[in-house]
Design a protein around this motif. Structure first.
Motif, PDB file in Angstrom:
ATOM      1  N   LEU A 479       1.088  -1.079  -0.067  1.00 13.33           N
ATOM      2  CA  LEU A 479       0.078   0.046  -0.002  1.00 13.33           C
ATOM      3  C   LEU A 479       0.852   1.389   0.095  1.00 13.33           C
ATOM      4  N   ASP A 480       0.473   2.368  -0.618  1.00 14.76           N
ATOM      5  CA  ASP A 480       0.910   3.489  -0.834  1.00 14.76           C
ATOM      6  C   ASP A 480       0.724   4.249   0.604  1.00 14.76           C
ATOM      7  N   LEU A 481       1.442   5.527   0.731  1.00 13.18           N
ATOM      8  CA  LEU A 481       1.177   6.242   1.926  1.00 13.18           C
ATOM      9  C   LEU A 481      -0.042   6.603   2.041  1.00 13.18           C
ATOM     10  N   ALA A 482      -0.800   7.123   1.162  1.00  6.89           N
ATOM     11  CA  ALA A 482      -2.250   7.662   1.078  1.00  6.89           C
ATOM     12  C   ALA A 482      -3.121   6.603   1.525  1.00  6.89           C
ATOM     13  N   THR A 483      -2.801   5.203   0.603  1.00 10.55           N
ATOM     14  CA  THR A 483      -3.815   4.178   1.197  1.00 10.55           C
ATOM     15  C   THR A 483      -3.505   3.633   2.585  1.00 10.55           C
ATOM     16  N   ARG A 484      -2.374   3.899   3.058  1.00 14.26           N
ATOM     17  CA  ARG A 484      -2.069   3.326   4.468  1.00 14.26           C
ATOM     18  C   ARG A 484      -2.830   4.403   5.506  1.00 14.26           C
ATOM     19  N   GLU A 485      -3.056   5.592   5.053  1.00 13.98           N
ATOM     20  CA  GLU A 485      -3.502   6.611   5.911  1.00 13.98           C
ATOM     21  C   GLU A 485      -5.037   6.078   6.035  1.00 13.98           C
ATOM     22  N   ALA A 486      -5.548   5.956   4.683  1.00 17.21           N
ATOM     23  CA  ALA A 486      -7.090   5.627   4.623  1.00 17.21           C
ATOM     24  C   ALA A 486      -7.367   4.155   5.468  1.00 17.21           C
ATOM     25  N   LEU A 487      -6.347   3.176   5.537  1.00 18.87           N
ATOM     26  CA  LEU A 487      -6.533   1.846   6.340  1.00 18.87           C
ATOM     27  C   LEU A 487      -6.671   2.280   7.809  1.00 18.87           C
ATOM     28  N   SER A 488      -5.581   3.211   8.160  1.00 15.20           N
ATOM     29  CA  SER A 488      -5.597   3.735   9.635  1.00 15.20           C
ATOM     30  C   SER A 488      -6.729   4.221  10.123  1.00 15.20           C
ATOM     31  N   VAL A 489      -7.386   5.283   9.555  1.00 21.86           N
ATOM     32  CA  VAL A 489      -8.729   5.812   9.516  1.00 21.86           C
ATOM     33  C   VAL A 489      -9.808   4.810   9.754  1.00 21.86           C
ATOM     34  N   ALA A 506       3.925   3.442  12.340  1.00 22.17           N
ATOM     35  CA  ALA A 506       3.050   4.356  12.342  1.00 22.17           C
ATOM     36  C   ALA A 506       1.425   4.115  12.336  1.00 22.17           C
ATOM     37  N   LEU A 507       1.382   2.705  11.629  1.00 28.87           N
ATOM     38  CA  LEU A 507      -0.161   2.074  11.696  1.00 28.87           C
ATOM     39  C   LEU A 507      -0.225   1.540  13.142  1.00 28.87           C
ATOM     40  N   LEU A 508       0.822   0.888  13.739  1.00 25.31           N
ATOM     41  CA  LEU A 508       0.672   0.254  14.806  1.00 25.31           C
ATOM     42  C   LEU A 508       0.373   1.444  16.112  1.00 25.31           C
ATOM     43  N   ARG A 509       1.103   2.545  15.845  1.00 30.51           N
ATOM     44  CA  ARG A 509       0.948   3.597  16.816  1.00 30.51           C
ATOM     45  C   ARG A 509      -0.422   4.140  16.827  1.00 30.51           C
ATOM     46  N   ALA A 510      -1.028   4.243  15.601  1.00 30.09           N
ATOM     47  CA  ALA A 510      -2.137   4.955  15.421  1.00 30.09           C
ATOM     48  C   ALA A 510      -3.355   4.089  15.656  1.00 30.09           C
ATOM     49  N   VAL A 511      -3.266   2.728  15.660  1.00 30.81           N
ATOM     50  CA  VAL A 511      -4.463   1.615  15.443  1.00 30.81           C
ATOM     51  C   VAL A 511      -4.424   0.861  16.972  1.00 30.81           C
ATOM     52  N   CYS A 512      -3.251   0.533  17.463  1.00 34.39           N
ATOM     53  CA  CYS A 512      -3.141  -0.471  18.627  1.00 34.39           C
ATOM     54  C   CYS A 512      -3.101   0.495  20.029  1.00 34.39           C
TER      55      CYS A 512
END
Length: 654
Positions: A479-489, A506-512
């Motif tokens: 996934l590119d950065l934009a899609t990662r952001e969408a997944l995180s949200v 960044a994903l682990l920090r945002a989600v878990c």
């Protein structure tokens, strides 16, 4: 420096760069960002000369040596150490020149070849290679293993080590963090910070980009825009630009509306016709600032789960692993004796080094594997959405996104687990449109899609099933950065339970909001955040190195004699010591002579190297080169004999 001026670059009919200009200065660490398909990898192709510009000027200093990670999977029975050493093309060329010069018999050529070999670092090449291999997470007992005995992810780590081994003024890294766990990622960041050359890196890991880059180049609308600073700084400046541009666009729209209103009102009046016509021309001349779309214009959300069992599942004295390969053999147990529950609404990040069992745990919960022992009790109505590391490989290359969705509907209908989502073909088309599969894309074969598009299709299929438990094993690899952001949200808004394995910090920090640590055959809660985990990894690596050194010291140390021994035992010990002395005396004497000679050769080698670094005649250079080769050859033979003597003495002592 690297310069691109009015550059045009095409791939097929698609224009990737259109009159783009940019400059990269020596020593800069550049993050190359942009959407998937924007042209990042094609720009790398331009830099490594596998692609050529269609128009404009492009310049890289010709004396710059370039290194990059090969994307092919190596198939060789070379040892890991030798495979990485061969990545040093300068050393390889020097070794080939030594061989050629010896065959030619040209003394002057041999002298220059030996000097080049020395300058290329032949003496410490194995040590440098092994430091890279160990830093990327390999064990010391794997240094001499054949490359083709490793799995694909570990072979790609060796390709990365091979690229880092190569002396270079320009380093190109395309997604270097794929296949790395956090401890190897931390080591790589530290290594790249010390790299003195110019570096360009493509990565979708924002924390990695922040750590290793100081310039960001954004590929957008076939243009290159340079920003001073790392990725977070780029995001801030980009947001400011977009806000200003949006404001300018709004003001321009107001002015255009005012002009259009004047034209509409007065164009039919003869007295005002001339003024109205001038307004028309002004309107035509006015530059239209296009509405600004945020990079993360792809968004999606998980549908509310139909129910939320609590607990979602309970593990009771469960052991996870792999079944026996054949009848009569034992299963492979990786994680054992686990008794834990997963509750509704939990956000669990699963941590652990590669090979500790993270994916095995997730596969077992996802029902892809059966528990080796114990049991897993599922809550009533549990509906799992599973994104596996290899999920993209499971997609059928010849089928289209629409065909994948239709087949999914049939499977869910047959299994009696329809989720209340739309099932008609037109509804499925609309659902795919939510994931940017529009128009003819719904009938495009999956095999022709990029990794990011395949990952979006897998996400689409998971969302359609309305899961209440999400098991995500490295979902961001493609996934590119934009899609990662969408997944995180989307994950933050998801009302069910999330269990996430990822090296994207960044994903682990945002989600878990809590972490499990899979380590040493067990699972324990990790009391801390990702920064604490990073410090834990560094401490564990330090302890491991110290333990290995202690083992080596213990192995070399002779066993101590017992302080109290019976008279008979003392006599036996004395006899054994006498026999040992007689047996090892000639060996020790030869060992002492060998060490003395090796010390003399070391002094001679230093003298010759110092002499050859000074201006001398070609004949003297050739003579010294031959002497240096003779010294090296004798030293190699003595080192081999020294090892034999040492092993013989140790064997006799044992």
């Amino acid at each position: 420096m690297i310069t691109l001026k009015n550059l045009v670059l095409r791939r097929g009919v698609k224009v990737l760069l259109d009159n783009a200009s940019c400059t990269i200065n020596p020593g800069e660490k550049v993050g190359l960002v942009g959407r998937n398909g924007a042209g990042k990898s094609s720009l790398f192709g331009l830099l490594n000369h596998t692609l050529h510009e269609d128009k404009g000027d492009f310049y890289v200093p010709p004396q710059w040596r370039m290194a990059q990670v090969a994307q092919d999977m190596p198939e060789t029975d070379q040892t890991a150490t030798q495979f990485v050493i061969d990545g040093d093309v300068t050393l390889l060329a020097a070794q080939e020149e030594v061989t050629a010069s010896e065959e030619s018999g040209d003394g002057e050529r041999m002298a220059h070849a030996y000097m080049a070999l020395h300058d290329a670092g032949a003496h410490d090449a194995p040590a440098r290679a092994q430091a890279l291999i160990l830093g990327l997470g390999f064990r010391t007992d794997e240094l001499e293993r054949p490359v083709n005995s490793f799995s694909g992810g570990w072979r790609m780590r060796l390709q990365l080590a091979r690229a880092l081994m190569c002396p270079s003024e320009l380093l190109l890294l395309d997604e270097p963090t794929n296949h790395l766990d956090l401890d190897a990622l931390v080591w790589l960041e530290a290594w790249l910070k010390r790299y003195e050359g110019t570096m360009l890196v493509i990565s979708h890991d924002r924390e990695f980009l922040d750590a290793v880059t100081n310039v960001t180049i954004h590929i957008h609308s076939a243009q290159l825009t340079r920003y001073g600073g790392n990725y977070s700084r780029f995001e801030d400046m980009r947001a400011e630009q977009m806000a200003l541009q949006q404001s300018a666009y709004a003001r321009q729209q107001d002015k255009m509306a005012h002009l259009q209103k004047f034209i509409d009102r007065f164009k039919a009046k003869a007295s005002k016709a001339k003024q109205a016509q001038s307004r028309v021309k002004a309107l035509e001349r006015m530059e239209k600032i296009g509405p600004v779309l945020a990079d993360a214009d792809f968004t999606f959300e998980f549908t509310e789960p139909q129910n939320l069992p609590n607990p979602m599942l309970a593990m009771s004295d469960a052991s996870f692993g792999y079944p026996p390969p054949d009848e009569g053999s034992e299963p492979t147990v990786i994680v054992r004796n686990i008794s834990r529950s997963v509750l509704a609404g939990q956000r669990i990040g699963i941590l652990g080094a590669n090979g500790q069992g993270k994916s095995t745990v997730v596969k077992t919960i996802a029902r892809d594997l059966q528990p080796i022992a114990g049991q897993i009790t599922e809550g009533k109505g549990l509906n799992i959405g599973y994104f596996a590391q290899q999920e993209l490989d499971v997609l059928r290359p010849a089928d289209t996104p629409l065909e994948h969705m239709i087949r999914l509907v049939r499977e869910c209908t047959a299994e009696g687990r329809l989720s209340g989502q739309p099932t008609r073909e037109q509804d499925l088309r609309s659902f795919l449109g939510n994931f940017n599969f529009t128009g003819d894309q719904v009938k495009q074969s999956v095999g022709s899609m990029s990794g990011g598009e395949k990952a979006r299709l897998v996400l689409c299929m998971i969302v359609w099933q309305r899961p209440n438990l999400l098991l995500l094993d490295e979902p961001t690899n493609h996934l590119d950065l934009a899609t990662r952001e969408a997944l995180s949200v989307a994950l933050n808004e998801f009302e069910g339970t999330v269990m996430l394995v990822s090296h994207d910090r960044a994903l682990l920090r945002a989600v878990c909001d809590e972490f499990w640590l899979v380590s040493r055959g067990g699972i324990e809660p990790f009391d801390g955040d990702l920064d604490d985990y990073q410090r834990y990894l560094l401490d564990m690596a330090k302890q491991s190195r110290e333990a290995q050194r202690q083992e080596q010291r213990d192995a070399q140390r002779a066993p101590a004699a017992s302080p109290v021994a019976a008279p008979e035992q003392k006599r036996n010990d004395a006899q054994r010591r006498q026999q040992l002395t007689e047996k090892t005396k000639p060996l020790k004497k030869e060992l002492e002579q060998t060490e003395k000679r090796m010390a003399q050769l070391a002094l001679e080698k230093t003298r010759l190297e110092a002499t050859m670094s000074e201006p001398i005649s070609p004949s003297d250079l050739a003579r010294n080169g031959k002497q240096l080769k003779a010294v090296n050859d004798e030293n190699d033979a003595l080192e081999a004999r020294w090892l034999e003597l040492t092993e013989a003495i140790e064997a006799a002592s044992a």
